[in-house]
Write an enzyme that holds these catalytic residues in place. Structure first.
Site, short mmCIF file in Angstrom:
data_model
loop_
_atom_site.label_atom_id
_atom_site.label_comp_id
_atom_site.label_asym_id
_atom_site.label_seq_id
_atom_site.Cartn_x
_atom_site.Cartn_y
_atom_site.Cartn_z
N ASN A 1 0.88 -1.17 0.00
CA ASN A 1 0.00 0.00 0.00
C ASN A 1 0.91 1.22 0.00
OD1 ASN A 1 -1.81 2.04 0.42
ND2 ASN A 1 -2.23 1.52 2.57
N TRP A 2 1.01 1.84 -1.16
CA TRP A 2 1.96 2.96 -1.28
C TRP A 2 1.45 4.24 -0.61
CZ3 TRP A 2 4.42 3.16 -6.89
CH2 TRP A 2 5.13 1.98 -7.10
N LYS A 3 0.17 4.27 -0.29
CA LYS A 3 -0.45 5.47 0.32
C LYS A 3 -0.23 6.69 -0.59
CE LYS A 3 0.41 3.42 4.78
NZ LYS A 3 0.12 3.54 6.19
N HIS B 1 -9.58 1.30 4.17
CA HIS B 1 -8.35 1.40 4.96
C HIS B 1 -8.62 2.32 6.16
CE1 HIS B 1 -4.25 2.43 6.11
NE2 HIS B 1 -3.86 1.34 5.48
N GLU C 1 -7.01 4.64 7.38
CA GLU C 1 -6.74 6.07 7.11
C GLU C 1 -7.91 6.71 6.36
OE1 GLU C 1 -2.90 5.49 5.28
OE2 GLU C 1 -2.09 4.87 7.22
N GLU D 1 -5.83 -5.16 10.06
CA GLU D 1 -4.80 -4.17 10.35
C GLU D 1 -5.12 -3.44 11.65
OE1 GLU D 1 -2.62 -2.94 6.55
OE2 GLU D 1 -4.32 -1.59 6.78
N GLY E 1 2.06 1.91 10.65
CA GLY E 1 3.03 3.00 10.54
C GLY E 1 3.71 3.36 11.86
N SER F 1 2.97 -2.54 10.17
CA SER F 1 4.43 -2.54 10.38
C SER F 1 5.09 -3.88 10.04
CB SER F 1 4.76 -2.12 11.81
OG SER F 1 4.30 -0.81 12.06
N GLY G 1 2.67 -1.32 4.24
CA GLY G 1 2.77 0.09 3.91
C GLY G 1 4.22 0.49 3.70
C1 PEP Z 1 -0.88 -0.01 5.71
O1 PEP Z 1 -0.82 1.12 5.28
O2 PEP Z 1 -1.83 -0.72 5.36
C2 PEP Z 1 0.17 -0.49 6.62
C3 PEP Z 1 0.03 -1.67 7.16
O3 PEP Z 1 1.23 0.35 6.84
P1 PEP Z 1 2.61 -0.02 7.59
O4 PEP Z 1 3.07 -1.33 7.03
O5 PEP Z 1 3.53 1.11 7.27
O6 PEP Z 1 2.30 -0.13 9.05
#
Ligand code: PEP
Length: 250
Positions: free
Chosen positions: A10-12, A95, A97, A167, A173, A213, A234
């Protein structure tokens, strides 16, 4: 039948179109693994050059969001038909976010999931609890509610094709990975919930990812769990580490 692992980045809101092509060219040789479905979920503006850049590779391109209407006066939104026409196969829905900053709810998630299936897009349906919910001991109840609403009116055949990403919000993050036991416990509860809504065959077919993470070092143990079928990644999906994550079993 064994479920094929699915590992998605997931590049966000990162990478301009030219940076996206550069990153794909760097990662291409690193993410080869025939045992895994590899997906890069990229910002909408990167989709067309990304689809071009992954031609003749094992990488699929996904979107990070879409709207639940077909077309019309919805300024700034992207329709499912636009995604399909651009060559997208997967779409992240709900998601945390999007829920936190863009007011998405379980109900809008459900509308988007239904719409994605109408267009043969595979939704990666996100769920996850806050730290407060975990500390209050309501994690499983909360996730079950998210799943039940997200899958309202979704048929068993469709659900069997879906991907769910568990998640925990406190792990996204933050560098705080859920323990393997915590991740497995919730992913199993999600599978049991799908079994209750549908049947055992659907529960056995649906793929459930862990996200939060994930790193090259945590991936092997997480992905070896009975109910964890890969990850939604992410930060680490923007680096060469993603190659190690995809090849967690090597
Ligand atoms: C995500 O954005 O779905 C995510 C899991 O981010 P990260 O791996 O950076 O925690």
């Amino acid at each position: 039948m064994a479920r094929k692992k699915i590992i998605a980045g997931n590049w966000k809101m990162n990478m301009t179109p030219s940076q996206a092509v550069e990153l794909i060219n760097t990662l291409k040789p690193l993410v080869k693994n025939d045992d895994v479905d590899v997906v890069f979920c990229v910002p909408a503006i990167d989709i067309i050059p990304a689809v071009e850049a992954v031609k003749d590779t094992n990488i699929h391109i996904g979107a990070e969001n879409m709207y639940f209407e077909e077309k019309g006066a919805f300024t700034g939104e992207i329709s499912p038909e636009m995604l399909v026409d651009a060559g997208v196969k997967y779409v992240i829905i709900g998601h945390s976010e999007r829920r936190e900053y863009f007011a998405e709810t379980d109900e809008t998630v459900n509308k988007k999931v239904l719409k994605a299936f109408e267009h043969n897009l595979t939704p990666i349906v996100c769920c996850g609890e806050t730290l407060t919910q975990r500390e209050q001991g309501v994690t499983i109840d909360f996730i079950r509610q998210q799943i039940k609403v997200a899958f309202l009116n979704v048929s068993a055949e469709q659900a069997a094709q879906a991907v769910i990403a568990y998640e925990p919000i406190w792990a996204i993050g933050t560098g705080k990975v859920a323990t393997t036991q915590q991740a497995q416990e919730v992913c199993k509860a999600i599978r049991d919930c799908i079994g209750e809504i549908y049947d055992e065959a659907t529960a056995a077919a649906i793929r459930i990812q862990y996200g939060g993470s994930v790193s090259a070092s945590s991936a092997p143990e997480l992905f070896a769990q009975a109910d964890i079928d890969g990850g939604l990644v992410g930060g680490a999906s923007l680096k060469a580490d993603f190659g190690q994550i995809v090849n967690y079993d090597k």
